[in-house]
Enzyme design. Structure first.
Site, PDB file in Angstrom:
ATOM      1  CE1 TYR A   1     -89.510  24.402  70.542  1.00 29.99           C
ATOM      2  CE2 TYR A   1     -91.835  24.960  70.295  1.00 29.99           C
ATOM      3  CZ  TYR A   1     -90.504  25.309  70.199  1.00 29.99           C
ATOM      4  OH  TYR A   1     -90.162  26.579  69.775  1.00 29.99           O
TER       5      TYR A   1
ATOM      6  CG  HIS B   1     -87.064  25.231  64.889  1.00 29.27           C
ATOM      7  ND1 HIS B   1     -87.540  24.214  65.692  1.00 29.27           N
ATOM      8  CD2 HIS B   1     -86.750  26.245  65.728  1.00 29.27           C
ATOM      9  CE1 HIS B   1     -87.526  24.604  66.956  1.00 29.27           C
ATOM     10  NE2 HIS B   1     -87.029  25.842  66.992  1.00 29.27           N
TER      11      HIS B   1
END
Length: 318
Positions: free
Chosen positions: A50, A136
């Site tokens: 992010y 992830h």
């Protein structure tokens, strides 16, 4: 299923605070986090992905002024951030983040890579531990080898007492189902696959989680934006891109039914997955304090069973 002490069924995702799609100032990010804290949110989710670490740094700066035993925090492993001088002078547009592309993401699900990723996250966060670590998006790399390396790597972190719980986060039902069946993980982050718009996780993922006592964190409940406003439009996003006509038509049909019951579309979207007992919490992002407060209001807005029954009877949900 490991209890990670989540005190709330609403968590804050931080992708927007990493400048997803558009810049967010440090002041705006701090205000959003402060609003989350003030409304009782104590569950925060982040990732190196992010904003190339920006979300983790901003979250860490805010949490530095809060008692560590009053919140739970998760981050993710699988992508190492490697300095990339060639990226200077351009933005990370390929991944939809309005940040300088001074690092590149390098896939690494090995035990060493997982530990180095976690250590780098802890440094950015300014913490000595996080509560949960997720693999992830292994499906975006090479699912089989990623799970073969990554599952034992995160399980080792839990067994060593480095983290309290381990999981996998993905939009891929194939990856989620394989992870649930592994018998290794405590929790899955189901992103966009169990929402008011679409429910493919109902086929096998959620039943497997129930059978194996794997908790579910529901993310992406607005499907990248198409469910985030009362009236979906062509300007909204779906799966980080343009909304296909058939998806937009379905979203509008759902919105119309919601309006008949005096409920706006985002409120129904927030509540939908929380009706499933295996879902422990819903994690929603926000780019401003106003968005946090609006989501808080929506989560305190009653939604009648009649709405859910009507949506099902019309074939709009399963």
């Amino acid at each position: 299923m490991v209890d990670v002490g989540v005190p709330s069924r609403f968590g804050l995702g931080t992708a927007s605070l990493g400048n997803l799609y558009e810049p967010v100032s440090d002041e705006q990010a701090h205000a959003a986090l402060a609003a989350a804290w003030d409304t009782g949110i104590r569950h925060f989710d982040t990732a190196p992905h992010y904003g190339l670490g920006l979300a983790e740094r901003r979250l860490g700066e805010f949490l530095a002024g809060t008692p560590r035993d009053e919140y739970v925090i998760s981050t993710k492993v699988g992508r190492l951030l490697v300095p990339d001088p060639a990226g200077a002078g351009r933005l990370d547009d390929a991944h939809h983040y309005a940040v300088p592309a001074e690092y590149r993401r390098e896939w690494d699900f090995s035990a060493d890579g997982v530990r180095r990723s976690l250590d780098a996250s802890l440094e950015r966060l300014g913490l000595d531990h996080v509560d949960t670590v997720y693999l992830h998006d292994p499906d975006e790399h090479d699912l089989g080898p990623a799970l073969a390396e990554g599952l034992p790597a995160v399980a080792a972190l839990r067994e060593q007492g480095v983290v309290r719980a381990v999981g996998l986060g993905s939009k891929s039902t194939e990856a989620l189902l394989a992870a649930a069946r592994s018998g290794v993980l405590d929790v899955l982050m189901v992103a966009g696959r169990f929402t008011l718009l679409e429910q493919p996780a109902l086929d096998a993922v959620l039943p497997e989680c129930r059978a194996r006592s794997v908790g579910v964190v529901s993310a992406g409940v607005f499907n990248s934006g198409v469910l985030a406003t009362p009236t979906p439009s062509e300007r909204d996003r779906y799966e980080y891109g343009a909304v296909p006509p058939e998806v937009l038509a379905k979203a509008r049909a759902i919105a119309d039914v919601c309006a008949e019951f005096g409920v706006d579309l985002p409120t129904a979207a927030l509540w939908f997955s929380l009706r499933e007992p295996v879902v422990r919490t819903v994690v929603v992002g926000a780019a401003s304090a106003a968005e946090v407060r609006e989501n808080h209001r929506r989560l305190h807005t009653p939604v009648s069973d009649e709405l859910w029954n009507t949506l099902r009877d019309k074939g709009l949900t399963r």
